[in-house]
Scaffold this motif. Structure first.
Motif, short mmCIF file in Angstrom:
data_model
loop_
_atom_site.label_atom_id
_atom_site.label_comp_id
_atom_site.label_asym_id
_atom_site.label_seq_id
_atom_site.Cartn_x
_atom_site.Cartn_y
_atom_site.Cartn_z
N UNK A 296 -43.87 22.83 19.66
CA UNK A 296 -43.34 23.18 21.13
C UNK A 296 -44.58 23.31 21.92
N UNK A 297 -45.73 23.62 21.49
CA UNK A 297 -46.78 23.80 22.34
C UNK A 297 -47.43 22.03 22.61
N UNK A 298 -47.31 21.34 21.70
CA UNK A 298 -47.79 19.73 21.74
C UNK A 298 -46.90 19.22 22.69
N UNK A 299 -45.62 19.67 22.49
CA UNK A 299 -44.47 18.95 23.73
C UNK A 299 -44.84 19.42 24.95
N UNK A 300 -45.27 20.68 25.09
CA UNK A 300 -45.43 21.05 26.68
C UNK A 300 -46.76 20.45 26.96
N UNK A 301 -47.72 20.35 26.23
CA UNK A 301 -49.03 19.38 26.66
C UNK A 301 -48.64 18.16 27.10
N UNK B 18 -38.97 10.75 24.43
CA UNK B 18 -37.75 10.49 24.76
C UNK B 18 -36.88 10.15 23.65
N UNK B 19 -35.58 10.67 23.70
CA UNK B 19 -34.54 10.17 22.55
C UNK B 19 -33.51 11.26 22.62
N UNK B 20 -32.54 10.94 21.75
CA UNK B 20 -31.36 11.67 21.93
C UNK B 20 -31.73 13.36 21.25
N UNK B 21 -30.88 14.20 21.78
CA UNK B 21 -30.91 15.61 21.24
C UNK B 21 -30.83 15.71 19.57
N UNK B 22 -31.71 16.58 19.01
CA UNK B 22 -31.33 16.74 17.57
C UNK B 22 -31.00 18.07 17.20
N UNK B 23 -30.19 18.37 15.98
CA UNK B 23 -29.88 19.65 15.79
C UNK B 23 -31.00 20.48 15.43
N UNK B 24 -31.97 20.10 14.86
CA UNK B 24 -33.25 20.71 14.49
C UNK B 24 -33.95 21.08 15.57
N UNK B 25 -34.73 22.20 15.72
CA UNK B 25 -35.56 22.81 16.64
C UNK B 25 -37.08 22.48 16.07
N UNK B 26 -37.85 22.17 17.09
CA UNK B 26 -39.26 22.19 16.84
C UNK B 26 -40.05 23.48 16.52
N UNK B 27 -40.95 23.48 15.61
CA UNK B 27 -41.56 24.63 15.22
C UNK B 27 -42.45 24.98 16.39
N UNK B 28 -43.01 26.18 16.47
CA UNK B 28 -43.88 26.70 17.49
C UNK B 28 -44.94 25.49 18.02
N UNK B 29 -45.77 25.26 16.95
CA UNK B 29 -47.05 24.25 17.20
C UNK B 29 -46.44 23.12 18.02
N UNK C 108 -38.22 11.57 17.73
CA UNK C 108 -38.32 11.47 19.39
C UNK C 108 -36.97 12.17 20.05
N UNK C 109 -37.26 13.11 20.97
CA UNK C 109 -35.94 13.82 21.51
C UNK C 109 -35.80 15.16 21.00
N UNK C 110 -36.33 15.41 19.98
CA UNK C 110 -36.47 16.64 19.48
C UNK C 110 -36.74 17.89 20.31
N UNK C 111 -36.09 18.96 20.43
CA UNK C 111 -36.32 19.67 21.51
C UNK C 111 -36.77 21.17 20.82
N UNK C 112 -37.27 21.98 21.46
CA UNK C 112 -37.68 23.46 20.99
C UNK C 112 -37.78 24.32 22.32
N UNK C 113 -37.97 25.58 22.10
CA UNK C 113 -38.15 26.60 23.11
C UNK C 113 -39.12 27.51 22.94
N UNK C 114 -39.31 28.53 23.90
CA UNK C 114 -40.20 29.82 23.60
C UNK C 114 -39.64 31.10 23.75
N UNK C 115 -38.28 30.99 23.24
CA UNK C 115 -37.47 32.08 23.30
C UNK C 115 -38.19 33.16 22.57
#
Length: 235
Positions: free
Chosen positions: A96-101, A83-94, A64-71
């Motif tokens: 990221x779409x789930x997180x947006x939903x 909700x959670x602390x930021x992680x070094x690893x980034x979410x994969x695209x799929x 929880x808290x892992x971030x991602x982007x659509x750059x």
């Protein structure tokens, strides 16, 4: 134990900021996804596991808290998985779409974690992953991201393949009826040839739902851009 699941497609175009002028073309899919998330929230899970296709290096768990982007898709939008602390690893695209939903739905029904599933993962490994996930608590819900074949038309990403329509028809039937055996039986080799990224996540769901007695409902089925997209709920 798995108490509810929602299945959604994961094209970046589902995100309105990326789709821009083409956004209305997937409005029906977005509305169906919103309804599906409502079913998950109504189940009052203790934990929501978001499962989506990933490349080999992107596979694994995401706290929880892992971030991602659509750059990489030309949009600076960033998202966070629960909700959670930021992680070094980034979410994969799929995911990221789930997180947006989930952000769009203002998800607050339970903690959220992610699982990136290698698209090439063998069926038995997928179902075993699902069983392990469902055993994590008494009330587990899943948001399962994945697309059908990408070979429905001449302009599709995978070009036209006569086998694609039949593959998608069976996948839609299995998702709409919560047929775990049929999902587990989807041919991994054929799915790869048809560029059906949902095969592995769907088979994780099949493993998680074994013996749960869930009922399925297909909310959306279409193939815009020559790619099979489905939204379904299991409850």
């Amino acid at each position: 134990m798995l108490v509810a699941a929602a299945v959604c497609p994961c094209p970046p175009l589902l995100v309105r900021d990326i789709a821009a002028g083409a956004a209305p073309e997937l409005d029906a899919a977005r509305d169906a996804a919103s309804d599906a998330l409502g079913v998950l929230a109504a189940a009052r899970p203790d934990l929501l596991l978001v499962v989506g296709p990933a490349t080999g290096s992107e596979s694994g768990t995401y706290p929880a808290g892992t971030r991602g982007s659509f750059r990489s898709f030309g949009e600076g939008l960033t998202v966070r998985l629960g909700e959670g602390p930021a992680q070094e690893r980034q979410l994969p695209p799929s995911l990221c779409v789930a997180a947006w939903l989930l952000e769009r739905a203002h998800w607050a029904a339970s903690p959220v974690e992610g699982i990136g599933v290698d698209e090439r993962l063998a069926r038995d490994r997928c179902t075993a992953t699902g069983r392990e996930a469902a055993a994590r608590g008494e009330r587990i819900a899943m948001l399962v991201m994945g697309d059908g074949s990408a070979s429905r038309t001449l302009k599709a990403p995978g070009y036209l393949d006569a086998r694609a329509e039949g593959f998608d028809r069976e996948a839609a039937r299995a998702l709409g009826t919560a047929d775990t055996e049929a999902l587990a039986a989807l041919d991994a080799g054929l799915a790869q040839e048809l560029k059906a990224a949902g095969r592995a996540p769907w088979q994780v769901l099949a493993g998680a739902a074994e013996g749960a007695g869930l009922q399925g409902r297909l909310l959306y089925e279409d193939a815009p851009y020559g790619v099979g997209y489905f939204v379904a709920t299991w409850s």
